[in-house]
Motif scaffolding. Structure first.
Motif, PDB file in Angstrom:
ATOM      1  N   MET A 121       0.833  -1.176   0.000  1.00  9.33           N
ATOM      2  CA  MET A 121       0.000   0.000   0.000  1.00  9.33           C
ATOM      3  C   MET A 121       0.884   1.248   0.000  1.00  9.33           C
ATOM      4  SD  MET A 121      -2.775   1.258   2.816  1.00  9.33           S
ATOM      5  CE  MET A 121      -4.229   0.619   2.044  1.00  9.33           C
ATOM      6  N   LYS A 122       0.539   2.195  -0.825  1.00  9.60           N
ATOM      7  CA  LYS A 122       1.297   3.432  -0.919  1.00  9.60           C
ATOM      8  C   LYS A 122       1.023   4.303   0.299  1.00  9.60           C
ATOM      9  CE  LYS A 122       2.123   7.364  -3.875  1.00  9.60           C
ATOM     10  NZ  LYS A 122       1.829   8.031  -5.127  1.00  9.60           N
ATOM     11  N   LYS A 123       2.077   4.884   0.842  1.00  8.39           N
ATOM     12  CA  LYS A 123       1.925   5.805   1.966  1.00  8.39           C
ATOM     13  C   LYS A 123       2.038   7.223   1.430  1.00  8.39           C
ATOM     14  CE  LYS A 123       3.394   2.602   5.397  1.00  8.39           C
ATOM     15  NZ  LYS A 123       4.058   2.393   6.629  1.00  8.39           N
ATOM     16  N   TYR A 124       1.147   8.077   1.869  1.00  4.66           N
ATOM     17  CA  TYR A 124       1.094   9.436   1.360  1.00  4.66           C
ATOM     18  C   TYR A 124       1.905  10.380   2.231  1.00  4.66           C
ATOM     19  CZ  TYR A 124      -2.515   7.638  -1.643  1.00  4.66           C
ATOM     20  OH  TYR A 124      -3.193   6.902  -2.571  1.00  4.66           O
ATOM     21  N   ILE A 125       2.785  11.122   1.596  1.00  2.00           N
ATOM     22  CA  ILE A 125       3.605  12.107   2.295  1.00  2.00           C
ATOM     23  C   ILE A 125       2.795  13.383   2.471  1.00  2.00           C
ATOM     24  CG2 ILE A 125       5.673  13.541   2.142  1.00  2.00           C
ATOM     25  CD1 ILE A 125       6.998  11.211   0.647  1.00  2.00           C
ATOM     26  N   LEU A 126       2.811  13.896   3.676  1.00  2.43           N
ATOM     27  CA  LEU A 126       2.132  15.147   3.996  1.00  2.43           C
ATOM     28  C   LEU A 126       3.172  16.252   3.953  1.00  2.43           C
ATOM     29  CD1 LEU A 126       0.215  13.680   7.011  1.00  2.43           C
ATOM     30  CD2 LEU A 126      -0.717  14.128   4.747  1.00  2.43           C
ATOM     31  N   SER A 127       2.982  17.216   3.079  1.00  2.00           N
ATOM     32  CA  SER A 127       4.032  18.216   2.903  1.00  2.00           C
ATOM     33  C   SER A 127       3.584  19.648   3.161  1.00  2.00           C
ATOM     34  CB  SER A 127       4.633  18.112   1.506  1.00  2.00           C
ATOM     35  OG  SER A 127       3.617  18.257   0.536  1.00  2.00           O
ATOM     36  N   THR A 128       2.303  19.915   3.095  1.00  2.00           N
ATOM     37  CA  THR A 128       1.861  21.297   3.286  1.00  2.00           C
ATOM     38  C   THR A 128       1.360  21.507   4.716  1.00  2.00           C
ATOM     39  OG1 THR A 128      -0.448  20.943   2.642  1.00  2.00           O
ATOM     40  CG2 THR A 128       1.137  21.413   0.860  1.00  2.00           C
ATOM     41  N   THR A 129       1.426  22.742   5.152  1.00  2.00           N
ATOM     42  CA  THR A 129       0.925  23.086   6.480  1.00  2.00           C
ATOM     43  C   THR A 129      -0.564  22.780   6.579  1.00  2.00           C
ATOM     44  OG1 THR A 129       2.625  24.786   6.707  1.00  2.00           O
ATOM     45  CG2 THR A 129       0.717  24.969   8.164  1.00  2.00           C
ATOM     46  N   GLU A 130      -1.301  23.028   5.511  1.00  2.00           N
ATOM     47  CA  GLU A 130      -2.739  22.750   5.513  1.00  2.00           C
ATOM     48  C   GLU A 130      -3.019  21.256   5.713  1.00  2.00           C
ATOM     49  OE1 GLU A 130      -6.686  23.288   2.695  1.00  2.00           O
ATOM     50  OE2 GLU A 130      -4.778  24.097   2.026  1.00  2.00           O
ATOM     51  N   GLN A 131      -2.286  20.397   5.009  1.00  2.00           N
ATOM     52  CA  GLN A 131      -2.464  18.955   5.169  1.00  2.00           C
ATOM     53  C   GLN A 131      -2.180  18.525   6.608  1.00  2.00           C
ATOM     54  OE1 GLN A 131       0.386  17.706   2.223  1.00  2.00           O
ATOM     55  NE2 GLN A 131      -1.214  17.161   0.751  1.00  2.00           N
ATOM     56  N   LEU A 132      -1.105  19.036   7.161  1.00  3.08           N
ATOM     57  CA  LEU A 132      -0.726  18.670   8.525  1.00  3.08           C
ATOM     58  C   LEU A 132      -1.744  19.175   9.544  1.00  3.08           C
ATOM     59  CD1 LEU A 132       3.073  19.366   8.156  1.00  3.08           C
ATOM     60  CD2 LEU A 132       2.003  17.129   8.383  1.00  3.08           C
ATOM     61  N   ARG A 133      -2.245  20.384   9.372  1.00  3.29           N
ATOM     62  CA  ARG A 133      -3.253  20.926  10.297  1.00  3.29           C
ATOM     63  C   ARG A 133      -4.558  20.139  10.240  1.00  3.29           C
ATOM     64  NH1 ARG A 133      -1.745  27.255   9.535  1.00  3.29           N
ATOM     65  NH2 ARG A 133      -0.037  27.238  11.038  1.00  3.29           N
ATOM     66  N   LEU A 134      -4.927  19.673   9.053  1.00  2.36           N
ATOM     67  CA  LEU A 134      -6.116  18.824   8.940  1.00  2.36           C
ATOM     68  C   LEU A 134      -5.933  17.523   9.715  1.00  2.36           C
ATOM     69  CD1 LEU A 134      -7.139  19.347   5.210  1.00  2.36           C
ATOM     70  CD2 LEU A 134      -8.492  19.933   7.235  1.00  2.36           C
ATOM     71  N   CYS A 135      -4.725  16.981   9.681  1.00  2.00           N
ATOM     72  CA  CYS A 135      -4.445  15.761  10.448  1.00  2.00           C
ATOM     73  C   CYS A 135      -4.557  16.011  11.944  1.00  2.00           C
ATOM     74  CB  CYS A 135      -3.057  15.226  10.100  1.00  2.00           C
ATOM     75  SG  CYS A 135      -2.966  14.496   8.459  1.00  2.00           S
ATOM     76  N   VAL A 136      -4.084  17.163  12.409  1.00  2.64           N
ATOM     77  CA  VAL A 136      -4.211  17.507  13.824  1.00  2.64           C
ATOM     78  C   VAL A 136      -5.687  17.645  14.190  1.00  2.64           C
ATOM     79  CG1 VAL A 136      -3.760  19.283  15.567  1.00  2.64           C
ATOM     80  CG2 VAL A 136      -1.945  18.604  13.998  1.00  2.64           C
ATOM     81  N   SER A 137      -6.439  18.349  13.375  1.00  6.27           N
ATOM     82  CA  SER A 137      -7.864  18.579  13.643  1.00  6.27           C
ATOM     83  C   SER A 137      -8.668  17.291  13.672  1.00  6.27           C
ATOM     84  CB  SER A 137      -8.466  19.499  12.578  1.00  6.27           C
ATOM     85  OG  SER A 137      -7.852  20.752  12.610  1.00  6.27           O
ATOM     86  N   ASN A 138      -8.268  16.312  12.867  1.00  4.35           N
ATOM     87  CA  ASN A 138      -9.020  15.059  12.743  1.00  4.35           C
ATOM     88  C   ASN A 138      -8.389  13.891  13.484  1.00  4.35           C
ATOM     89  OD1 ASN A 138     -11.250  15.855  10.934  1.00  4.35           O
ATOM     90  ND2 ASN A 138      -9.567  16.409   9.578  1.00  4.35           N
ATOM     91  N   ASP A 139      -7.402  14.163  14.342  1.00  3.71           N
ATOM     92  CA  ASP A 139      -6.739  13.116  15.144  1.00  3.71           C
ATOM     93  C   ASP A 139      -6.224  11.958  14.292  1.00  3.71           C
ATOM     94  OD1 ASP A 139      -6.971  14.362  17.621  1.00  3.71           O
ATOM     95  OD2 ASP A 139      -8.981  13.563  17.944  1.00  3.71           O
ATOM     96  N   VAL A 140      -5.553  12.294  13.198  1.00  4.09           N
ATOM     97  CA  VAL A 140      -5.016  11.286  12.289  1.00  4.09           C
ATOM     98  C   VAL A 140      -3.653  10.806  12.791  1.00  4.09           C
ATOM     99  CG1 VAL A 140      -4.190  10.911   9.925  1.00  4.09           C
ATOM    100  CG2 VAL A 140      -6.255  12.255  10.329  1.00  4.09           C
ATOM    101  N   VAL A 141      -3.439   9.498  12.734  1.00  7.50           N
ATOM    102  CA  VAL A 141      -2.152   8.924  13.125  1.00  7.50           C
ATOM    103  C   VAL A 141      -1.194   9.027  11.946  1.00  7.50           C
ATOM    104  CG1 VAL A 141      -0.974   6.813  13.860  1.00  7.50           C
ATOM    105  CG2 VAL A 141      -3.227   7.373  14.779  1.00  7.50           C
TER     106      VAL A 141
END
Length: 68
Positions: free
Chosen positions: A1-21
């Motif tokens: 399975m491909k793992k997606y790299i998070l590179s933008t501040t917006e992507q990272l903030r969405l992960c914080v907001s949604n409790d993503v591991v």
């Protein structure tokens, strides 16, 4: 399975907001698996500290699929 790299501040903030591991990698090795607590343009905060964004790669933690 491909793992997606998070590179933008917006992507990272969405992960914080949604409790993503996520996986934090340094020099090709996984150094941390868990949730982020804070994101700025320069750092990613975790439970016990922080990582400088320029020194690491942050990827979505993949979930294993179970075939029934």
């Amino acid at each position: 399975m491909k793992k997606y790299i998070l590179s933008t501040t917006e992507q990272l903030r969405l992960c914080v907001s949604n409790d993503v591991v996520v996986e934090v990698m340094i020099e090709g090795e996984i150094d941390y698996i868990g949730k982020m607590t804070k994101v700025t343009d320069e750092i990613v905060g975790i439970r016990d500290g922080f990582y400088l964004r320029r020194n690491c790669i942050i990827r979505l933690k993949s979930k294993k699929r179970i075939n029934k």
